[in-house]
Write an enzyme that holds these catalytic residues in place. Structure first.
Site, PDB file in Angstrom:
ATOM      1  N   HIS A 118      39.274  45.097  72.657  1.00  0.00           N
ATOM      2  CA  HIS A 118      39.756  43.647  72.464  1.00  0.00           C
ATOM      3  C   HIS A 118      38.500  42.888  72.776  1.00  0.00           C
ATOM      4  O   HIS A 118      37.810  43.236  73.880  1.00  0.00           O
ATOM      5  CB  HIS A 118      41.001  43.500  73.435  1.00  0.00           C
ATOM      6  CG  HIS A 118      40.911  43.775  74.782  1.00  0.00           C
ATOM      7  ND1 HIS A 118      40.983  45.030  75.229  1.00  0.00           N
ATOM      8  CD2 HIS A 118      40.566  42.927  75.701  1.00  0.00           C
ATOM      9  CE1 HIS A 118      40.947  45.006  76.610  1.00  0.00           C
ATOM     10  NE2 HIS A 118      40.592  43.789  76.980  1.00  0.00           N
ATOM     11  N   CYS A 124      41.917  41.393  84.714  1.00  0.00           N
ATOM     12  CA  CYS A 124      40.697  42.244  83.805  1.00  0.00           C
ATOM     13  C   CYS A 124      39.716  41.081  83.333  1.00  0.00           C
ATOM     14  O   CYS A 124      40.055  39.910  83.510  1.00  0.00           O
ATOM     15  CB  CYS A 124      41.381  43.072  82.611  1.00  0.00           C
ATOM     16  SG  CYS A 124      41.925  42.300  81.206  1.00  0.00           S
TER      17      CYS A 124
END
Length: 707
Positions: free
Chosen positions: A73, A208
């Site tokens: 991603h 993250c």
């Protein structure tokens, strides 16, 4: 159909689904194929750009998850519409999961400036992937339409499902919300279970780098573990969705805290004093039960690591808070703290150094020899009263000829740039010390750190003094933060008492005891650099070249760069040569890969060849990270070849005696190189050597390295 529903329906289409597909043996091939699917549907302007950004995210940490799942991603300028591309792979492909390859791969592509609504949809999918029923349904799907329906169902939650993920106690206080500078959410957990696990309450923060997938998957993994254990857990997800921080009352009542982060925790001081378990975000996905058990143990252990009020590094949940804080070892903390200082220092170096270089370009390299310095012109002249260049040259033979420009306007503007650059550069050591202290003690350490850094400058201790002063200030501030003070005094500790006391202690120790010895060491290092010649200087160039090419922007690369930029403050020929060696060597890896893809394109995939084209500009701009996609795909050949070329370039720069007065910019700061020809030649030599080495290694490999 509403706008929101349209956005959800368009997130994935039949054309974005590949069932039982063989997309290649490597994750690079899978990502490239899925990126091509996204671009083919008009949702990205460049498949190569999307693939490059996704691989850059992979270089930060692998996106493979236990259970045969992969979620590459990224946010990308190439993406025009938030998109999910799915492939059910046959055979499985290794994405770095601990239990083997992945057969379910989602490419989550978000626009760089995408709206929050799209990001909510993307995170909904990420959270569904931790549910076995959802992944089982994906594996059993017989048609692309079934996959689209499954995904649409999870990214279009019913009101009941949405309520299930709403925190039981949402904070509405602006003061609480302001404590978290990045968007944050409170994820719900199970209801308290009387008599189970002693009625413990645990809070957690997950984060993250991109804040899209791992953040929310880690949160839901911890929530599921809490449900299994029958305890209360609340999670604050510091991701891309604009949601609510944990209420202060809930944090106050918590028995322990879990930090599962790959980036610094925002508003970390809210958890000060709580027992903590810290790790990277992926451990919370892979081992949530173990982390929760460790948190419960820490809650009853007086010797357990506790939140000191701040941390600054990937996964640094409890910087400087002692052993046992999750997976964060002592040496990892040391590296994180030092890199925090360096990362915040570099903008001062870049801005100040480039402005000084522009001053030389405009006014000439003798602008420092002006009577009274460059600031004398600024104090006595203006744009309406330009300096008398002829009189200046007549007063000092050094300023004659090319030493000073003939144009009064250029000389005045050059003095302006030089003075501003010098002032910005003067923050180098205080910023280094201040943010090293910040890495240890969070915000209460900044003022003492800057103070200790300023004392280091005053004492002549320089770069070494900044490191020592920053560590000292951080430790002192951290110690004060651990004091058990009355509740009425806690509010004053981080904003007044700790900065004041730590500044007095750290600044006093630097001024009275440490400043002069460190100044002597700094002067000795400077004298050693100035005395280097012949083989000694060449050896230093080799070492710096190897360091610059070892990890392409990582800690070793940053250490060499910090050494060079700190030396610029000395303004000596030796320090300028070190800067030249570091920049030239750092340009070699991307340029070498660009050259290799041009001379032997058959050794590279289509995506790598496109990356090679971009690497020309990245290398010329001194962006070593341009070689990361190649190194990530084939590290055993690319990195050694890059290091050989970097060593050749570093040695050549030192042998030629090339000087560089700018800390960044590559060939675009040619005006700061003396002479430019030898700098260019050194880069050319290293690029050719490195390109030939990697080409030969790839051509003679027993197994193919590119699809």
């Amino acid at each position: 159909m509403s706008t929101d529903t349209t956005a959800q329906a368009q997130l994935i289409t039949l054309q974005l689904v590949r069932l039982d597909a063989d997309l290649g043996a490597r994750k690079e091939d899978v990502i490239a194929a899925l990126a091509a699917n996204v671009a083919g549907t008009g949702r990205a302007t460049s498949a190569e750009g999307l693939q490059r950004d996704a691989m850059a995210r992979e270089a930060q940490s692998a996106t493979g998850l236990p259970g045969g799942i992969a979620i590459p991603h990224c946010r990308s300028e190439a993406v025009t519409t938030a998109t999910l591309a799915f492939a059910r792979l046959s055979p499985k492909v290794d994405f770095g999961a601990p239990d083997g390859g992945a057969d379910l791969a989602f490419l989550i592509a978000a626009p760089a400036s995408g709206g929050q609504e799209h990001l909510k949809l993307l995170t909904a999918l990420a959270r569904a992937l931790v549910k076995p029923a959802f992944t089982a349904a994906l594996r059993a799907a017989k048609t692309e339409q079934e996959v689209v329906d499954l995904v649409t169902d999870v990214v279009s939650p019913t009101p009941k499902a949405e309520a299930a993920t709403t925190p039981a106690t949402a904070s509405t206080s602006p003061s609480v919300a302001s404590q978290t500078t990045a968007p944050a959410a409170a994820g719900a957990a199970s209801a308290p279970s009387a008599g189970v696990a002693g009625g413990k309450v645990v809070v957690a923060v997950t984060a993250c780098p991109t804040g899209i997938a791992h953040t929310y998957m880690a949160a839901d993994s911890l929530v599921a573990a809490a449900e299994r254990a029958g305890i209360t857990l609340k999670v604050e997800t510091q991701g891309s969705g604009a949601t609510t921080p944990l209420p202060a009352s809930l944090i106050e009542s918590a028995d322990a805290v879990i930090f599962a982060t790959d980036v610094p925790v925002k508003g970390r001081e809210r958890f000060a004093g709580k027992p903590v378990v810290a790790s990277g975000v992926k451990r919370a996905i892979n081992e949530p039960d173990a982390m929760l058990a460790e948190a419960l143990t820490a809650s009853t252990d007086p010797q357990a690591a506790r939140v000191a009020g701040g941390g600054s590094g990937a996964g640094a949940g409890a910087a400087a808070s002692g052993a046992g804080a999750g997976d964060v070892s002592f040496w990892v903390k040391v590296r994180q703290v030092l890199l925090t200082g360096v990362s915040y220092m570099i903008p001062f170096v870049a801005a100040g150094g480039l402005l000084i270089a522009l001053g030389f370009l405009f006014a000439g390299y003798r602008v420092t020899n002006l009577p009274g310095g460059a600031d004398s012109i600024l104090l006595t002249n203006s744009l309406w009263n330009l300096p008398d260049v002829a009189a200046l040259k007549a007063a000092d033979p050094l300023l004659q000829g090319d030493g000073l420009r003939d144009s009064a306007l250029l000389v005045y503007l050059g003095a302006v740039f030089f003075q501003i650059g010098g002032l910005a550069f003067s923050f180098l050591v205080p910023a280094l010390a201040g943010y090293i202290a910040f890495g240890i003690a969070d915000r209460p350490g900044i003022a003492p750190g800057f103070t200790a850094g300023a004392v280091a400058v005053f004492s002549g201790a320089g770069f070494l003094g900044g490191i020592v002063g920053g560590v000292l200030a951080g430790l002192v501030a951290y110690w004060f933060s651990r004091l058990d003070v009355p509740k009425w005094l806690r509010g004053l500790m981080p904003v007044m008492i700790i900065p004041l006391a730590a500044s007095v202690v750290a600044g006093g120790l630097m001024l009275l005891f440490l400043g002069r010895p460190l100044a002597a060491a700094t002067n000795g290092l400077t004298d050693w650099l100035n005395g280097l010649s012949g083989s000694a200087a060449i050896l230093l160039g080799v070492i710096l070249g190897l360091m610059m090419c070892f990890d392409l922007g990582g800690p070793v690369n940053k250490a060499a760069y910090a050494f060079a930029t700190a030396g610029l403050a000395a303004q000596t020929p030796a320090s300028f040569q070190v800067m030249a060696a570091v920049m030239a060597a750092g340009m070699v890896p991307p340029l070498a890969m660009a050259l290799s893809t041009a001379i032997r394109p058959k050794l590279y995939s289509a995506v790598e060849k496109e990356n090679g084209k971009a690497a020309w500009l990245l290398g010329a701009s001194f962006i070593s990270e341009g070689a990361i996609p190649f190194a990530a795909a084939d590290p055993l050949r690319v990195i050694p070849a890059s290091m050989v070329g970097g060593a050749v370039t570093g040695a050549a720069v030192m042998a030629f005696g090339t000087e560089l007065r700018a800390p960044h910019g590559g060939f675009f700061v040619f005006f700061a190189m003396q002479p430019f020809a030898t700098f260019f030649l050194a880069v050319l030599l290293g690029t050719v050597v490195s390109a030939l080495a990697v080409t030969v290694l790839k051509a003679t490999a027993k197994t193919p390295v590119a699809a």
